[in-house]
Design a protein around this motif. Sequence first.
Motif, PDB file in Angstrom:
ATOM      1  N   ASN A   1       0.814  -1.227   0.000  1.00  0.00           N
ATOM      2  CA  ASN A   1       0.000   0.000   0.000  1.00  0.00           C
ATOM      3  C   ASN A   1       0.846   1.275   0.000  1.00  0.00           C
ATOM      4  OD1 ASN A   1      -2.174  -1.728   0.176  1.00  0.00           O
ATOM      5  ND2 ASN A   1      -2.478  -1.428   2.366  1.00  0.00           N
ATOM      6  N   SER A   2       1.908   1.314  -0.787  1.00  0.00           N
ATOM      7  CA  SER A   2       2.850   2.438  -0.723  1.00  0.00           C
ATOM      8  C   SER A   2       2.892   3.194  -2.047  1.00  0.00           C
ATOM      9  CB  SER A   2       4.253   1.945  -0.373  1.00  0.00           C
ATOM     10  OG  SER A   2       4.273   1.405   0.931  1.00  0.00           O
ATOM     11  N   GLY A   3       2.693   4.514  -1.974  1.00  0.00           N
ATOM     12  CA  GLY A   3       2.746   5.350  -3.157  1.00  0.00           C
ATOM     13  C   GLY A   3       2.102   6.692  -2.900  1.00  0.00           C
ATOM     14  N   PRO A   4       1.890   7.475  -3.954  1.00  0.00           N
ATOM     15  CA  PRO A   4       1.279   8.802  -3.784  1.00  0.00           C
ATOM     16  C   PRO A   4      -0.223   8.715  -3.555  1.00  0.00           C
ATOM     17  CG  PRO A   4       1.757   8.379  -6.102  1.00  0.00           C
ATOM     18  CD  PRO A   4       2.334   7.226  -5.334  1.00  0.00           C
ATOM     19  N   ASN A   5      -0.751   9.656  -2.800  1.00  0.00           N
ATOM     20  CA  ASN A   5      -2.199   9.763  -2.635  1.00  0.00           C
ATOM     21  C   ASN A   5      -2.831  10.328  -3.897  1.00  0.00           C
ATOM     22  OD1 ASN A   5      -2.449   8.804   0.078  1.00  0.00           O
ATOM     23  ND2 ASN A   5      -1.625  10.761   0.807  1.00  0.00           N
ATOM     24  N   VAL A   6      -4.122  10.127  -4.048  1.00  0.00           N
ATOM     25  CA  VAL A   6      -4.872  10.718  -5.153  1.00  0.00           C
ATOM     26  C   VAL A   6      -5.980  11.571  -4.557  1.00  0.00           C
ATOM     27  CG1 VAL A   6      -4.346   8.849  -6.754  1.00  0.00           C
ATOM     28  CG2 VAL A   6      -6.400   8.700  -5.350  1.00  0.00           C
ATOM     29  N   TRP A   7      -6.297  12.677  -5.242  1.00  0.00           N
ATOM     30  CA  TRP A   7      -7.243  13.638  -4.694  1.00  0.00           C
ATOM     31  C   TRP A   7      -8.194  14.129  -5.782  1.00  0.00           C
ATOM     32  CZ3 TRP A   7      -6.714  13.795   0.438  1.00  0.00           C
ATOM     33  CH2 TRP A   7      -5.459  13.494   0.985  1.00  0.00           C
ATOM     34  N   PRO A   8      -9.392  14.542  -5.380  1.00  0.00           N
ATOM     35  CA  PRO A   8     -10.299  15.154  -6.357  1.00  0.00           C
ATOM     36  C   PRO A   8      -9.693  16.437  -6.910  1.00  0.00           C
ATOM     37  CG  PRO A   8     -11.435  14.653  -4.292  1.00  0.00           C
ATOM     38  CD  PRO A   8      -9.978  14.491  -4.029  1.00  0.00           C
ATOM     39  N   SER A   9     -10.203  16.861  -8.050  1.00  0.00           N
ATOM     40  CA  SER A   9      -9.744  18.123  -8.639  1.00  0.00           C
ATOM     41  C   SER A   9     -10.316  19.303  -7.868  1.00  0.00           C
ATOM     42  CB  SER A   9     -10.179  18.205 -10.099  1.00  0.00           C
ATOM     43  OG  SER A   9     -11.596  18.288 -10.179  1.00  0.00           O
ATOM     44  N   ALA A  10      -9.671  20.451  -8.007  1.00  0.00           N
ATOM     45  CA  ALA A  10     -10.155  21.666  -7.348  1.00  0.00           C
ATOM     46  C   ALA A  10     -11.515  22.083  -7.896  1.00  0.00           C
ATOM     47  CB  ALA A  10      -9.144  22.791  -7.527  1.00  0.00           C
ATOM     48  N   SER A  11     -11.783  21.745  -9.150  1.00  0.00           N
ATOM     49  CA  SER A  11     -13.094  22.087  -9.714  1.00  0.00           C
ATOM     50  C   SER A  11     -14.196  21.228  -9.101  1.00  0.00           C
ATOM     51  CB  SER A  11     -13.076  21.908 -11.234  1.00  0.00           C
ATOM     52  OG  SER A  11     -12.765  20.567 -11.579  1.00  0.00           O
ATOM     53  N   ALA A  12     -13.854  20.000  -8.735  1.00  0.00           N
ATOM     54  CA  ALA A  12     -14.845  19.124  -8.109  1.00  0.00           C
ATOM     55  C   ALA A  12     -15.009  19.425  -6.631  1.00  0.00           C
ATOM     56  CB  ALA A  12     -14.435  17.665  -8.292  1.00  0.00           C
ATOM     57  N   LEU A  13     -13.913  19.776  -5.967  1.00  0.00           N
ATOM     58  CA  LEU A  13     -13.935  19.996  -4.522  1.00  0.00           C
ATOM     59  C   LEU A  13     -13.142  21.259  -4.187  1.00  0.00           C
ATOM     60  CD1 LEU A  13     -14.949  18.699  -1.856  1.00  0.00           C
ATOM     61  CD2 LEU A  13     -12.750  17.535  -1.701  1.00  0.00           C
ATOM     62  N   PRO A  14     -13.828  22.398  -4.104  1.00  0.00           N
ATOM     63  CA  PRO A  14     -13.118  23.634  -3.741  1.00  0.00           C
ATOM     64  C   PRO A  14     -12.372  23.467  -2.407  1.00  0.00           C
ATOM     65  CG  PRO A  14     -15.343  24.109  -4.501  1.00  0.00           C
ATOM     66  CD  PRO A  14     -15.249  22.615  -4.375  1.00  0.00           C
ATOM     67  N   ASP A  15     -11.255  24.145  -2.289  1.00  0.00           N
ATOM     68  CA  ASP A  15     -10.398  24.043  -1.090  1.00  0.00           C
ATOM     69  C   ASP A  15      -9.831  22.641  -0.919  1.00  0.00           C
ATOM     70  OD1 ASP A  15     -11.015  26.708  -0.462  1.00  0.00           O
ATOM     71  OD2 ASP A  15     -12.795  26.097   0.658  1.00  0.00           O
ATOM     72  N   VAL A  16      -9.613  21.931  -2.023  1.00  0.00           N
ATOM     73  CA  VAL A  16      -9.085  20.574  -1.923  1.00  0.00           C
ATOM     74  C   VAL A  16      -7.715  20.552  -1.254  1.00  0.00           C
ATOM     75  CG1 VAL A  16      -7.985  20.550  -4.203  1.00  0.00           C
ATOM     76  CG2 VAL A  16      -8.792  18.398  -3.183  1.00  0.00           C
ATOM     77  N   ASP A  17      -6.960  21.648  -1.363  1.00  0.00           N
ATOM     78  CA  ASP A  17      -5.650  21.698  -0.697  1.00  0.00           C
ATOM     79  C   ASP A  17      -5.803  21.600   0.816  1.00  0.00           C
ATOM     80  OD1 ASP A  17      -4.226  21.827  -3.040  1.00  0.00           O
ATOM     81  OD2 ASP A  17      -4.030  24.010  -3.027  1.00  0.00           O
ATOM     82  N   ASP A  18      -6.878  22.182   1.343  1.00  0.00           N
ATOM     83  CA  ASP A  18      -7.131  22.075   2.781  1.00  0.00           C
ATOM     84  C   ASP A  18      -7.505  20.637   3.140  1.00  0.00           C
ATOM     85  OD1 ASP A  18      -7.436  23.412   5.410  1.00  0.00           O
ATOM     86  OD2 ASP A  18      -9.513  22.741   5.202  1.00  0.00           O
ATOM     87  N   PHE A  19      -8.232  19.956   2.261  1.00  0.00           N
ATOM     88  CA  PHE A  19      -8.544  18.531   2.447  1.00  0.00           C
ATOM     89  C   PHE A  19      -7.249  17.729   2.531  1.00  0.00           C
ATOM     90  CE2 PHE A  19     -10.513  14.596   0.158  1.00  0.00           C
ATOM     91  CZ  PHE A  19     -10.604  13.915   1.363  1.00  0.00           C
ATOM     92  N   LYS A  20      -6.331  17.971   1.592  1.00  0.00           N
ATOM     93  CA  LYS A  20      -5.050  17.260   1.583  1.00  0.00           C
ATOM     94  C   LYS A  20      -4.281  17.520   2.884  1.00  0.00           C
ATOM     95  CE  LYS A  20      -4.369  17.902  -3.420  1.00  0.00           C
ATOM     96  NZ  LYS A  20      -3.455  18.503  -4.432  1.00  0.00           N
ATOM     97  N   ASP A  21      -4.156  18.803   3.244  1.00  0.00           N
ATOM     98  CA  ASP A  21      -3.363  19.166   4.419  1.00  0.00           C
ATOM     99  C   ASP A  21      -3.967  18.582   5.697  1.00  0.00           C
ATOM    100  OD1 ASP A  21      -1.711  20.588   2.736  1.00  0.00           O
ATOM    101  OD2 ASP A  21      -2.576  22.547   3.226  1.00  0.00           O
ATOM    102  N   THR A  22      -5.289  18.673   5.808  1.00  0.00           N
ATOM    103  CA  THR A  22      -5.961  18.152   7.000  1.00  0.00           C
ATOM    104  C   THR A  22      -5.795  16.639   7.095  1.00  0.00           C
ATOM    105  OG1 THR A  22      -7.614  19.918   6.931  1.00  0.00           O
ATOM    106  CG2 THR A  22      -8.178  17.949   8.193  1.00  0.00           C
ATOM    107  N   ALA A  23      -6.035  15.952   5.986  1.00  0.00           N
ATOM    108  CA  ALA A  23      -5.934  14.491   5.989  1.00  0.00           C
ATOM    109  C   ALA A  23      -4.520  14.043   6.330  1.00  0.00           C
ATOM    110  CB  ALA A  23      -6.356  13.935   4.632  1.00  0.00           C
ATOM    111  N   GLN A  24      -3.509  14.715   5.756  1.00  0.00           N
ATOM    112  CA  GLN A  24      -2.136  14.303   6.001  1.00  0.00           C
ATOM    113  C   GLN A  24      -1.714  14.594   7.436  1.00  0.00           C
ATOM    114  OE1 GLN A  24      -0.770  12.865   2.929  1.00  0.00           O
ATOM    115  NE2 GLN A  24       0.136  11.768   4.641  1.00  0.00           N
ATOM    116  N   GLU A  25      -2.114  15.762   7.961  1.00  0.00           N
ATOM    117  CA  GLU A  25      -1.778  16.075   9.355  1.00  0.00           C
ATOM    118  C   GLU A  25      -2.450  15.089  10.311  1.00  0.00           C
ATOM    119  OE1 GLU A  25      -2.073  19.703  12.668  1.00  0.00           O
ATOM    120  OE2 GLU A  25      -2.980  19.958  10.670  1.00  0.00           O
ATOM    121  N   TYR A  26      -3.728  14.805  10.052  1.00  0.00           N
ATOM    122  CA  TYR A  26      -4.440  13.856  10.906  1.00  0.00           C
ATOM    123  C   TYR A  26      -3.781  12.473  10.828  1.00  0.00           C
ATOM    124  CZ  TYR A  26      -8.141  10.901  12.758  1.00  0.00           C
ATOM    125  OH  TYR A  26      -8.843   9.974  13.486  1.00  0.00           O
ATOM    126  N   TYR A  27      -3.480  12.029   9.622  1.00  0.00           N
ATOM    127  CA  TYR A  27      -2.819  10.731   9.433  1.00  0.00           C
ATOM    128  C   TYR A  27      -1.512  10.671  10.219  1.00  0.00           C
ATOM    129  CZ  TYR A  27      -0.083   7.129   6.983  1.00  0.00           C
ATOM    130  OH  TYR A  27       0.711   6.051   6.688  1.00  0.00           O
TER     131      TYR A  27
END
Length: 356
Positions: free
Chosen positions: A127-153
């Motif tokens: 299970n090792s590799g890069p994460n995948v994320w929705p596009s900014a057009s699909a999910l505004p503020d997706v960068d905050d989603f990434k940052d929050t998820a990674q910090e929580y993880y």
Amino acid sequence: MPSETGEGQAPPILDFSAFYGTDSAKKQELVDQVRECCLHNGFFQILGHQVPLELQQKAMNWNKRFFDLPLEEKVKVGKDTNTWNRGYELLRSQILEEGTLPELKEGFYIGDDLPKTHPYFINKKLNSGPNVWPSASALPDVDDFKDTAQEYYNQVVSLAKDILKVLALTLDLEETWFDEFTEGAVATMRLLHYPSQPADSETKLMRGIGAHTDFGTITLLLQDKVSGLQVFDYANDSWLDVAPTPGAFVVNLGNLMMRWSNDRYISNLHRVINNTGEERYSIPVFFSGKPDFMVECLPNCKAEGEEAKYAPITVEQAVVGGYQDSYGRAEKHKKDEAEKKNGGYIAVKAPEVAVA
């Protein structure tokens, strides 16, 4: 047959702050409590940890926002688009309890965000590799989603390492005994969404997650406000409801820890049945360990001269086997249903499975 309702005493909530404090008596009390839980049913809950409540709530809010996306946006980041177990998982993709229907949950897999140049990715480690994320057009503020998820993880993985220090003490080992195992460890986080089961569903066959034991070493689960998690209690032959407690993590041992302890500690059955009429959300983090670490019987877990029950096995070998079994059952079910529609076989009633 085991009782279908939660009875008896659910896993206790322990004050983990004693691990970080200076009171040796309170720390020893915590160690003793954790040991008792590991011997009884492998489950306990903790408060007094160092993962901020605000971060827990923020991660859960992003969990809900992701699953509110239209299906066509979620499948664009589906886990079938890569080979390292990242991204969206459709409803009914897994069967963990044999004899039940594909599970009424959808998920989103996140892990340590490793580049494709990392040795774990190059060598196709667990299970090792890069994460995948929705596009900014699909999910505004997706960068905050990434940052929050990674910090929580990262914070939950750090907490998992602290819990393993306590587990070492419960086995009369040095607190640092698991440090080599946790260095370079792999862990997987799943955002989960459980629609409420239909009122007319067959409860004996329909699950949010079927009765199962986890594959790895330890799991840390954050629940939202909606119940549904149940833990099997062998002493009372019944299912115990684990009511959500704000800020608490539900901690359980996985199959790898049970094997490692020569079956001294328990990896226990648990399931989710969401018949509340509400949407349920949760975030488990499955801590596996260093993929190539060789797991063999822990010190103090067998008598002098006694043979270990299990042969040595790597972390990766142990965890991959569990994944293959559960997803294989779901694929077989889909194939069988397709054959049924095409007149390929005569349908038979699924057996009633007693989980005990």
